[in-house]
Design an enzyme around this catalytic site. Structure first.
Site, PDB file in Angstrom:
ATOM      1  N   LYS A 191     -14.608  31.719 -13.939  1.00  0.00           N
ATOM      2  CA  LYS A 191     -14.097  31.974 -12.928  1.00  0.00           C
ATOM      3  C   LYS A 191     -15.158  32.414 -11.912  1.00  0.00           C
ATOM      4  CE  LYS A 191     -11.650  35.999 -10.633  1.00  0.00           C
ATOM      5  NZ  LYS A 191     -11.011  37.270 -10.868  1.00  0.00           N
ATOM      6  N   LYS A 244     -11.157  28.684 -12.812  1.00  0.00           N
ATOM      7  CA  LYS A 244     -10.406  29.146 -11.490  1.00  0.00           C
ATOM      8  C   LYS A 244     -11.610  29.084 -10.251  1.00  0.00           C
ATOM      9  CE  LYS A 244      -8.724  33.362  -9.588  1.00  0.00           C
ATOM     10  NZ  LYS A 244      -8.610  34.871  -9.843  1.00  0.00           N
TER      11      LYS A 244
END
Ligand code: PBG
Length: 322
Positions: A191, A244
């Site tokens: 992330k 992400k």
């Protein structure tokens, strides 16, 4: 070889299609808020809403009718404090939402975002120490406590998005010790500290009050580091790996795919959603671009996609439009 011999014919084009998108690939994010009778559009993310628990019925029925297999829940509590205590309360917003959704459709897979940023006064994803820094080792105890409270409320998968080190292992241990050996972990492993989360932070009221998330989220200059993060999470027994954001990080999706045999999930985040939707609404690009972005994510190697477009795309797939 003349590529056109095949491309000239639509049926043959379909026969050689390498990448497809199924409704079963999709995960739809939902934002739940305290209160009653609330279904309020999120300004920064058109066509997405804040729901109070009592208003979830129609939405869950619609999602279920579209055969979307899973939702991921984000909660916005009415009260924040230094320990994020609403996040692990037995009757916290997420815990209530899980129970409600399971009442409406017990087969819908309920994934919960496990984080503290919506619940802490600081807006950070963990507990702040006396020096004003996020304290990793204290935070993972809280993160595990949140995951356990979600499992107790009946969620199917927990998805830690805090990016603290060793939180997957801590969650696994806590779940196992409490009789939740079969609840999988979907970890946000790679992330990035990204500008693409802008609209979400407005939607979830989770903007950090000071500093940024660069001490725990990844630096977007790096990609070898993503493989390290994924390796660590898998060693700690994560069942799904999230990359992400998605669109600007397809190289990461591909590298994870090539290096690990695991379940890869890509998160097409709020900034991607709002940018694409804005461009479509202003007739700058055709609506088909939504499908194109999702196919590109699948082509890169993700199996599942968390996307705010899930309902629209599922509808189109169902109607045979794509
Ligand atoms: C919580 C969290 C964030 C997102 C998902 N979980 C925000 C952040 O890290 O600041 C972003 C999702 C999106 O932008 O759609 N940590």
């Amino acid at each position: 070889m003349r590529m056109r011999r095949i491309r000239n014919n639509k049926v043959m084009r379909d026969m050689v299609k390498e990448t497809t998108l199924s409704i079963s690939d999709l995960i739809y994010p939902l934002f739940v808020v305290e209160g009653e009778n609330i279904k309020e559009e999120i300004k920064s993310m058109p066509n997405t809403f804040h729901f109070s628990v009592d208003m979830l019925k129609d939405e869950i029925e619609e999602i279920s009718k579209l055969n979307i297999p899973a939702v991921i829940l984000f909660g916005i509590p009415s009260h924040k404090d230094s320990k994020g205590s609403e996040a692990y309360k037995e009757d916290g917003i997420i815990q209530k939402a899980i129970k409600k959704i399971k009442e409406i459709n017990k087969d819908l897979i309920v994934i919960t975002d496990v984080c503290m940023c919506e619940y802490t006064e600081s807006g950070h994803c963990g507990i702040i120490d006396n020096f004003g820094n996020v304290d990793n080792d204290t935070s993972i105890k809280y993160i595990a406590k949140i995951a356990l409270s979600h499992a107790k409320a009946g969620c199917d998968i927990v998805a830690p998005s805090d990016m603290m080190d060793f939180r997957v292992g801590e969650i696994r241990k806590t779940l196992d010790e409490n009789g939740f050996k079969n609840v999988p972990i979907m970890s946000y492993a790679a992330k990035y500290a990204s500008n693409f989360y802008g609209p979400f932070r407005e939607a979830a009221d989770s903007k950090p009050k000071f500093g940024d998330r660069k001490s725990y989220q990844m630096d977007y200059h790096n990609s070898d580091e993503a493989l390290k993060e994924v390796k660590l999470d898998l060693e700690e027994d994560s069942d799904f790996i999230i990359v992400k954001p998605a669109m600007s990080y397809l190289d990461i999706v591909r590298r994870v795919k090539e290096n690990f045999n695991t379940n890869i999930v890509a998160y097409q985040v709020s900034g991607e959603y709002s940018m694409i939707l804005n461009a479509v609404k202003n007739n700058l690009v055709s609506e088909e671009i939504i499908y194109e972005t999702l196919i590109s994510i699948k082509r890169a190697g993700a199996k599942n996609i968390i996307t705010y477009f899930a309902k629209d795309i599922a509808r189109k797939i169902k109607e045979g439009q794509i």
